[in-house]
Design a protein around this motif. Sequence first.
Motif, PDB file in Angstrom:
ATOM      1  N   VAL A   2      40.668  42.650  33.969  1.00 16.62           N
ATOM      2  CA  VAL A   2      39.227  42.433  34.182  1.00 16.62           C
ATOM      3  C   VAL A   2      38.642  43.583  34.986  1.00 16.62           C
ATOM      4  N   ALA A   3      37.728  44.311  34.354  1.00 13.76           N
ATOM      5  CA  ALA A   3      37.008  45.397  35.031  1.00 13.76           C
ATOM      6  C   ALA A   3      37.936  46.464  35.599  1.00 13.76           C
ATOM      7  N   GLY A   4      38.969  46.797  34.835  1.00 10.48           N
ATOM      8  CA  GLY A   4      39.851  47.934  35.137  1.00 10.48           C
ATOM      9  C   GLY A   4      40.236  48.055  36.590  1.00 10.48           C
ATOM     10  N   ALA A   5      39.864  49.179  37.187  1.00 12.57           N
ATOM     11  CA  ALA A   5      40.306  49.486  38.553  1.00 12.57           C
ATOM     12  C   ALA A   5      39.668  48.592  39.608  1.00 12.57           C
ATOM     13  N   ILE A   6      38.550  47.946  39.282  1.00 11.56           N
ATOM     14  CA  ILE A   6      37.816  47.206  40.314  1.00 11.56           C
ATOM     15  C   ILE A   6      38.614  45.979  40.758  1.00 11.56           C
ATOM     16  N   PRO A   7      38.886  45.859  42.066  1.00  8.37           N
ATOM     17  CA  PRO A   7      39.568  44.658  42.531  1.00  8.37           C
ATOM     18  C   PRO A   7      38.633  43.455  42.357  1.00  8.37           C
ATOM     19  N   LEU A   8      39.013  42.525  41.519  1.00  9.99           N
ATOM     20  CA  LEU A   8      38.141  41.397  41.218  1.00  9.99           C
ATOM     21  C   LEU A   8      38.957  40.111  41.067  1.00  9.99           C
ATOM     22  N   VAL A   9      40.073  40.229  40.341  1.00 13.54           N
ATOM     23  CA  VAL A   9      40.937  39.053  40.157  1.00 13.54           C
ATOM     24  C   VAL A   9      41.512  38.640  41.517  1.00 13.54           C
ATOM     25  N   ARG A  10      42.039  39.616  42.244  1.00  6.74           N
ATOM     26  CA  ARG A  10      42.660  39.273  43.535  1.00  6.74           C
ATOM     27  C   ARG A  10      41.626  38.810  44.560  1.00  6.74           C
ATOM     28  N   PRO A  11      40.470  39.488  44.715  1.00 12.83           N
ATOM     29  CA  PRO A  11      39.454  38.957  45.641  1.00 12.83           C
ATOM     30  C   PRO A  11      39.035  37.528  45.299  1.00 12.83           C
ATOM     31  N   LEU A  12      38.879  37.226  44.003  1.00 11.71           N
ATOM     32  CA  LEU A  12      38.487  35.859  43.638  1.00 11.71           C
ATOM     33  C   LEU A  12      39.615  34.877  43.926  1.00 11.71           C
ATOM     34  N   ARG A  13      40.833  35.283  43.567  1.00 17.05           N
ATOM     35  CA  ARG A  13      41.970  34.367  43.719  1.00 17.05           C
ATOM     36  C   ARG A  13      42.385  34.188  45.177  1.00 17.05           C
TER      37      ARG A  13
END
Length: 433
Positions: A134-145
């Motif tokens: 999801v959204a390549g390099a952008i940390p997004l899965v881990r911040p949400l999780r």
Amino acid sequence: MMRTRPLKVALLGCGVVGSEVARIMTTHADDLAARIGAPVELAGIAVRRPDRVREGVPAELVTTDAMELVKRDDVDVVIEVIGGIEPARELITTAFAHGASVVSANKALVAADGAALHAAAERHGADLYYEAAVAGAIPLVRPLRESLAGDKVNRVLGIVNGTTNFILDKMDTSGAGYSEALDEATALGYAEADPTADVEGFDAAAKAAILAGIAFHTRVTIDDVHREGLTEVTASDIASAKRMGCTVKLLAICERAADGASVTARVHPAMIPLSHPLASVREAYNAVFVESDAAGQLMFYGPGAGGSPTASAVLGDLVAVCRNKVAGTTGPGESAYTQLPVSPMGEVVTRYHISLDVADKSGVLAQVATVFAEHGVSIDTVRQQGRPDADGEASLVVVTHRAADAALSSTVEALRGLDTVRGVASIMRVEGE
Ligand SMILES: NC(=O)c1ccc[n+]([C@@H]2O[C@H](COP(=O)([O-])OP(=O)(O)OC[C@H]3O[C@@H](n4cnc5c(N)ncnc54)[C@H](O)[C@@H]3O)[C@@H](O)[C@H]2O)c1
Ligand SMILES: N[C@@H](CCO)C(=O)O
Ligand code: NA
């Protein structure tokens, strides 16, 4: 203390992303070892075309037998960057069965079958990480999780496909044609192997499903996501948007219903005001807003596609799962306890920009306004423009207040039935106000 037995990694796929993963694993080996607390080594690289020269990739590690590689007893982590459903799914489940943890960039597979994959990982005491999906390099899965695990997320809104943003940006700013812009996105490594996935919105829909599932702690698959691509967006839509002080973006929008009892997830082109931060997201960049009860509004921005940025996210996951291996633990798995249903698109409430070709005669405006009123759709603004090129016809541009998608659809159907409405030139949702 550094443990001496190296952690062994099987890399599946050595294309745009895989070749960058191999390169960074080699060039950053010492730093990775220090951060993990154990050396990390490539055990093998599965490819489809072994004859292709891959700079910096040790030839002795290359194999065409991915299945044999994931079954090897000495493999601790499998990185899947092949893409698609099969054989990726079978390779990943086989990896779990052999005790390996998995890092994947495969949004298509996670969005189709994430629940089963998470269950398989849990059964075998393994990790499944997919930040790159999801959204390549952008940390997004881990911040949400993880970072937002104590908050309540209500909305995720953003640009999650680099290829389509690149195309829309080029069309908008340099007047490039659609196919010229797509060819450039492909050459830069942004587009999927089959660009249909990008331009028809499948790629963004897969990401929306993953984001909605994690954000709302429920299960959302790609089939639950309402999807419209950008192939129907015309130069005239972009010009209309400009006249309204807006631009057109392909958005992914995941929302918790006001009563909290359901969620929606959708991907479609939409007009957003030029003053909105998403309007200035250029080229293949991605940007995602997350709105939550306690934090308020957060924005995540960065490169959402391309080999090296995507490899950055893969490597971050690799370090995380390797650290877990060293500590003899696993990271957070699936959290889907809310079991919120996904409502259909008809229940989504938003604003609309509708452009009609109408007969240029008295009473038409009143007729059109009546149809909107009869369907409970309130009009915000109307603009009528004579069309010198079309004798006796005018363009009527209606912008509505917020209305349910189902009410808007029946309004448009009724408008098409009027003799005085010669055609519906475009319908576009208006977001971000
Ligand atoms: N390119 C990006 O910007 C990007 C960004 C985020 C996520 N992703 C995801 O990363 C994954 C890989 O994307 P990519 O852009 O590197 O694609 P790619 O087509 O460049 O690479 C995939 C490679 O896998 C190989 N392959 C296919 N089947 C194989 C098999 N059975 N065994 C071994 N190798 C096999 C192909 O020959 C190809 O070289 C996909 O899931 C994609 O959605 C890509
Ligand atoms: N094809 C995708 C790659 C990143 O997932 C995009 O253009 O965003
Ligand atoms: Na990411």
